[in-house]
Enzyme design. Structure first.
Site, PDB file in Angstrom:
ATOM      1  N   SER A  96      44.210  31.847  34.551  1.00  0.00           N
ATOM      2  CA  SER A  96      43.056  32.428  35.414  1.00  0.00           C
ATOM      3  C   SER A  96      43.227  34.050  35.051  1.00  0.00           C
ATOM      4  O   SER A  96      43.911  34.686  35.796  1.00  0.00           O
ATOM      5  CB  SER A  96      43.098  31.915  36.944  1.00  0.00           C
ATOM      6  OG  SER A  96      43.352  30.902  37.398  1.00  0.00           O
ATOM      7  N   LYS A 171      36.340  30.062  38.445  1.00  0.00           N
ATOM      8  CA  LYS A 171      37.441  30.094  38.891  1.00  0.00           C
ATOM      9  C   LYS A 171      37.560  31.220  39.785  1.00  0.00           C
ATOM     10  O   LYS A 171      37.963  31.245  41.053  1.00  0.00           O
ATOM     11  CB  LYS A 171      38.543  30.231  37.984  1.00  0.00           C
ATOM     12  CG  LYS A 171      40.249  30.386  38.425  1.00  0.00           C
ATOM     13  CD  LYS A 171      40.424  29.191  39.487  1.00  0.00           C
ATOM     14  CE  LYS A 171      41.754  29.360  40.263  1.00  0.00           C
ATOM     15  NZ  LYS A 171      42.741  29.238  39.157  1.00  0.00           N
ATOM     16  N   LYS A 239      45.999  38.813  42.672  1.00  0.00           N
ATOM     17  CA  LYS A 239      45.702  38.799  41.045  1.00  0.00           C
ATOM     18  C   LYS A 239      44.057  38.434  40.737  1.00  0.00           C
ATOM     19  O   LYS A 239      43.154  39.176  40.532  1.00  0.00           O
ATOM     20  CB  LYS A 239      46.614  38.404  40.249  1.00  0.00           C
ATOM     21  CG  LYS A 239      45.891  38.625  38.691  1.00  0.00           C
ATOM     22  CD  LYS A 239      45.364  37.213  38.060  1.00  0.00           C
ATOM     23  CE  LYS A 239      46.328  36.056  38.300  1.00  0.00           C
ATOM     24  NZ  LYS A 239      45.655  34.801  37.633  1.00  0.00           N
TER      25      LYS A 239
END
Length: 297
Positions: A96, A171, A239
């Protein structure tokens, strides 16, 4: 059956690689950052010295590492994937990472004659082990069809979203929704408990109504029991929200609730919770409220 290079056998990558083995595919693993897992080797995987060596031998190369800099390193280091990949092969990044960086990585790999798919996943360690991951794919439709049997060995809900970068965009969108839902459940349980109600009973009641969700079911239970072993770590969700917020700045849009949830995650990190499961966001709210829903009253 395919010959697959798999780079990144951590919490998520290890069970994903194992499921590919169970489906009959052969694995090539890179040891450029450490020894390959013994159980995968015992099951027939072959360890090679570098990503370049893996790319030279494999038909597909799957990457599953924590963040954008690690993907860049695996792809573009001197002995990286780009140095060994070539025409007819497919690189699949299931990490990701940044959608913008993904488009640049794809361009570099496509220049070699290989094809690039970005295919991040959702479902956590549980989904990785059970081969029930949701997989969001960006890239060429023919490359997607070639890779589909591999995806089907690792997941259930598999969608070609669009071109390179669109899988990563999906995502990031997923992580916004998950984070905000975790915060909504945490705030509701904190409110109920502080007001004197049993949070477990409140959760049970809400599960039968319009507020019902997978987050309320799974993470609500974690919040009540205090079981915060990851799972999916807070620092990784931070993140992902950083990707959302930096992308929003690039697009000139505002994501106020995403920014707020990131601040609560930052509170968790400040009190030592960077490696807690992301359901432990409630502990950030509890810290600010000086109250825990798990304390006996």
């Amino acid at each position: 059956m395919a010959k697959i290079g798999f780079i990144g056998t951590g919490i998520m990558g290890h069970p994903m690689a194992a499921n590919l083995q169970k489906a009959g595919h052969s694995l090539l693993l890179s040891e450029h950052h450490g020894k390959a897992p013994a159980d995968l080797i015992a099951a027939g995987a072959i360890a090679l010295a570098s990503p370049r060596d893996v790319a030279q031998e494999a038909e597909f190369v799957i990457i599953m590492v924590p963040d954008t800099p690690q993907v860049e390193d695996v792809l573009l280091r001197a002995d990286g994937v780009a140095a060994g990949i070539g025409k007819g092969k497919i690189v699949i990044d299931m990490s990701s990472i940044s959608p913008t960086a993904t488009k640049a990585f794809a361009a570099k790999i496509n220049e070699t004659g290989a094809q690039y798919l970005d295919a991040p996943v959702s479902g956590g360690e549980v989904g990785a082990k059970a081969a029930t991951l949701s997989i969001m794919v960006g890239g060429d439709s023919q490359a997607f069809e070639r890779a589909l049997p591999l995806f089907q060995s690792m997941g259930k809900n598999i969608t070609l979203v669009g071109g390179n970068g669109d899988g990563q965009t999906a995502k990031v969108a997923n992580q916004i929704i998950v984070a905000l839902n975790i915060q909504a459940v945490a705030e509701a349980l904190l409110f109920a408990s502080k007001n004197g109600a049993d949070p477990a009973k409140v959760r049970e009641a809400l599960m039968g109504g319009f507020a019902s969700s997978k987050i309320l079911e799974v993470h609500g239970e974690r919040m009540i029991k205090g079981t915060f072993d990851p799972g999916f770590r807070i620092n990784l969700h931070q993140k992902d929200l950083n990707l959302a917020l930096s992308g929003a700045r690039e697009l000139g849009i505002n994501l106020p609730n995403t920014a707020n949830t990131q601040q609560v995650f930052s509170t968790c990190t400040a009190i030592g919770g960077a490696n807690w499961d992301h359901s432990a966001l409630i502990k950030g709210l509890e810290h600010m409220a000086n109250f825990s829903i798990r304390e006996k009253k």
